[in-house]
Design a protein around this motif. Structure first.
Motif: not given
Length: 202
Positions: A172-188
């Motif tokens: 439910a914390r925004p920080r967790a989504w930030q980390v996941l979104d950022g990781t996925m950007a570089f993987l893509m």
């Protein structure tokens, strides 16, 4: 086995990109409602789409040999754009789920929403037909590649839903989504480079 692991890795990278479907599965996990059926529906739909993408793309490439280059370019462009979208989401603070205070929804309505988020999302077809089809055309075993991608779908959706149920506070914390979104950007972006790199040496 190499084709299997390629399919597994690509499948996980694509599915993990934050979107409406994954947010819905997370929400159901946090709420603990109809979780098994939601995860199963998402995984089965993904398996069908992946199968259509792998074998449909193979048929098209056999009929139009030059299409392979265009599919790779389109797949790379899509990955670059999608990666950029994930990075923007990370910089804006992530995606926040707020399931609290919502009334319980019936199983039928829940699955209807789940199916709509899957089949009415144009990104799903770009993933399975353009990108997965392009990568599968380069594999020595399409069956192994497809099996890996399907295993990735089932593993991810059930892991996502039940993981969300156990980690309600963290997700439910925004920080967790930030980390996941950022990781996925570089993987893509890494996948985009891997698609077009071989073309530079042809």
């Amino acid at each position: 086995m190499e084709a299997f692991w390629t399919g597994l890795g690509l499948g996980l990278s694509l599915i993990m990109a934050i979107g409406a479907q994954n947010a819905f599965v997370l929400r159901q996990g946090i709420r603990g409602e109809h979780l098994f059926w939601v995860c199963l529906t998402c995984a089965l739909c993904d398996a069908l789409l992946l199968t259509l993408g792998v074998y449909g793309a193979a048929t098209l490439l056999a009929r139009f040999p030059g299409l392979d280059h265009w599919m790779r370019l389109m797949g790379a462009l899509f990955l670059l754009l999608y990666g950029g979208r994930s990075l923007v989401a990370a910089l804006r603070g992530g995606q926040v789920l707020n399931p609290a205070g919502q009334a319980q929804i019936s199983l039928g309505k829940t699955l209807a929403v789940c199916l709509a988020l899957t089949w009415l999302n144009p990104h799903v077809y770009l993933d399975t037909v353009v990108l997965v089809g392009a990568v599968s055309a380069q594999q020595t075993s399409k069956n192994a590649f497809l099996a890996g991608a399907i295993v990735a779908s089932f593993t991810f959706f059930f892991g996502l839903g039940h993981g969300a149920k156990r980690l309600r506070g963290l997700l439910a914390r925004p920080r967790a989504w930030q980390v996941l979104d950022g990781t996925m950007a570089f993987l893509m972006w890494g996948l985009a480079v891997s698609l077009v790199w071989p073309m530079a040496f042809e």
